[in-house]
Design a protein around this motif. Structure first.
Motif, short mmCIF file in Angstrom:
data_model
loop_
_atom_site.label_atom_id
_atom_site.label_comp_id
_atom_site.label_asym_id
_atom_site.label_seq_id
_atom_site.Cartn_x
_atom_site.Cartn_y
_atom_site.Cartn_z
N LEU A 12 65.02 27.89 95.11
CA LEU A 12 64.01 29.28 95.41
C LEU A 12 64.69 30.42 95.27
O LEU A 12 65.23 30.47 96.81
N ARG A 13 64.51 31.09 94.39
CA ARG A 13 65.93 32.11 94.93
C ARG A 13 65.17 34.16 94.36
O ARG A 13 63.89 33.64 93.81
N THR A 14 66.07 34.98 95.23
CA THR A 14 65.54 35.92 94.56
C THR A 14 65.83 36.61 93.31
O THR A 14 66.96 35.81 92.80
N ALA A 15 65.08 37.29 92.49
CA ALA A 15 65.99 37.57 91.00
C ALA A 15 65.53 39.31 90.81
O ALA A 15 64.96 39.79 91.42
N VAL A 16 66.26 40.02 90.36
CA VAL A 16 65.63 41.84 90.35
C VAL A 16 65.91 42.01 88.48
O VAL A 16 66.20 41.34 87.69
N VAL A 17 64.50 42.60 88.24
CA VAL A 17 64.04 41.94 86.83
C VAL A 17 65.24 43.69 86.62
O VAL A 17 64.56 44.55 86.75
N VAL A 18 65.75 43.02 85.11
CA VAL A 18 66.70 44.00 84.89
C VAL A 18 66.06 44.52 83.67
O VAL A 18 65.87 46.03 83.80
N GLU A 19 65.35 43.79 83.19
CA GLU A 19 64.56 44.30 81.89
C GLU A 19 63.06 43.53 81.51
O GLU A 19 63.39 42.46 81.73
N GLU A 33 64.46 40.07 81.35
CA GLU A 33 65.94 39.00 82.15
C GLU A 33 66.12 39.66 83.48
O GLU A 33 65.98 40.72 83.72
N VAL A 34 66.20 38.54 84.39
CA VAL A 34 66.52 38.78 85.75
C VAL A 34 67.96 39.10 86.03
O VAL A 34 68.61 38.01 85.33
N ASP A 35 68.74 38.91 87.06
CA ASP A 35 69.74 39.35 87.87
C ASP A 35 69.18 38.20 88.78
O ASP A 35 69.07 38.64 89.90
N LEU A 36 69.94 37.47 89.04
CA LEU A 36 70.83 36.47 90.06
C LEU A 36 71.27 36.21 90.65
O LEU A 36 72.12 35.48 91.53
N GLY A 37 72.45 37.84 91.36
CA GLY A 37 73.26 37.90 91.81
C GLY A 37 74.39 36.76 91.38
O GLY A 37 74.82 37.21 89.83
N GLU A 38 75.01 36.19 91.88
CA GLU A 38 76.78 35.15 91.55
C GLU A 38 75.94 34.43 90.67
O GLU A 38 76.74 33.30 90.18
N MET A 39 74.30 34.16 90.48
CA MET A 39 74.41 32.67 89.70
C MET A 39 74.30 33.64 87.90
O MET A 39 74.00 32.48 86.88
N ILE A 93 52.53 39.06 90.91
CA ILE A 93 53.78 38.30 90.98
C ILE A 93 54.24 38.47 92.32
O ILE A 93 53.40 38.89 92.88
N VAL A 94 54.54 37.37 92.89
CA VAL A 94 55.14 37.17 93.78
C VAL A 94 56.99 38.03 94.50
O VAL A 94 57.67 38.10 93.81
N THR A 95 56.73 38.83 94.93
CA THR A 95 58.09 39.88 95.54
C THR A 95 58.28 39.93 97.33
O THR A 95 57.15 39.46 97.96
N THR A 96 59.54 40.30 97.32
CA THR A 96 59.76 41.31 98.62
C THR A 96 59.05 42.26 99.16
O THR A 96 59.22 43.03 98.69
N ASP A 97 58.47 42.12 99.90
CA ASP A 97 58.24 43.55 101.01
C ASP A 97 59.20 44.30 100.88
O ASP A 97 58.45 45.78 100.82
N VAL A 98 60.46 44.19 100.96
CA VAL A 98 62.03 46.06 100.71
C VAL A 98 62.79 45.07 100.19
O VAL A 98 62.77 44.18 99.34
N PRO A 99 63.35 45.97 98.46
CA PRO A 99 64.41 45.32 97.81
C PRO A 99 65.47 44.94 98.77
O PRO A 99 65.68 44.97 99.78
N VAL A 100 66.01 43.26 97.41
CA VAL A 100 66.34 43.07 97.65
C VAL A 100 67.35 42.83 96.95
O VAL A 100 67.09 42.50 95.97
N GLY A 101 68.44 42.18 97.14
CA GLY A 101 69.98 41.92 95.84
C GLY A 101 69.37 40.15 95.22
O GLY A 101 68.27 39.82 95.66
N GLY A 102 69.79 39.89 93.95
CA GLY A 102 69.17 38.82 93.52
C GLY A 102 70.05 37.84 93.72
O GLY A 102 70.90 37.67 94.51
N GLY A 103 69.69 36.29 93.77
CA GLY A 103 70.11 35.18 94.27
C GLY A 103 70.38 34.84 95.40
O GLY A 103 71.19 33.34 95.45
N LEU A 104 69.01 35.18 96.02
CA LEU A 104 69.17 34.73 97.88
C LEU A 104 68.53 34.18 97.73
O LEU A 104 67.34 34.02 96.93
N ALA A 105 68.69 32.69 98.60
CA ALA A 105 67.88 31.73 98.82
C ALA A 105 66.58 32.22 99.75
O ALA A 105 66.79 32.71 100.99
N VAL A 106 65.87 31.74 99.22
CA VAL A 106 64.51 31.72 100.05
C VAL A 106 64.46 30.21 101.35
O VAL A 106 64.40 30.04 100.15
N ILE A 107 64.16 30.67 102.62
CA ILE A 107 64.04 29.94 103.26
C ILE A 107 63.06 29.98 104.34
O ILE A 107 62.25 30.13 103.72
#
Length: 107
Positions: A12-19, A33-39, A93-107
């Motif tokens: 499970l990862r965070t992703a930023v919706v680019v488009e 199209e989502v951005d998963l950071g380093e992925m 949709i399930v989102t974070t409560d504040v914007p964070v970068g893409g690719g972070l592991a959900v713990i």
């Protein structure tokens, strides 16, 4: 029931919706199209069109299953799964409560 070992295989990862755009051949699907950071970036097809306009999703940080086997949905490749919840007829949709970068592991 699944074991902890089985569940731990899900990435499970965070992703930023680019488009986001309407799927050309399906009334209920959006192509994201989502951005998963380093992925890197990838495309995910999600059945949320009745509840979301594409422009409402761009820039949002969402949660995705990043290691799901790719699938073709109505001719578009989907390389992940967007997480959402259903409450009666409503889907969110399930989102974070504040914007964070893409690719972070959900713990």
């Amino acid at each position: 029931m699944v074991t902890y070992e089985e569940f731990s295989r899900i990435d499970l990862r965070t992703a930023v919706v680019v488009e986001a755009r309407v799927h050309p051949h399906a009334d209920r699907l959006l192509v994201l199209e989502v951005d998963l950071g380093e992925m890197g970036r990838r495309q995910i097809v999600a059945g949320i069109r009745p509840w979301y306009a594409p422009e409402a999703l761009e820039g949002k940080t969402v949660l995705v299953v990043a290691n799901l086997e790719p699938a073709r949905l109505r001719g578009e490749e989907s390389r992940g799964m967007l997480l959402a919840v259903q409450d009666g007829e409503d889907v969110r949709i399930v989102t974070t409560d504040v914007p964070v970068g893409g690719g972070l592991a959900v713990i």
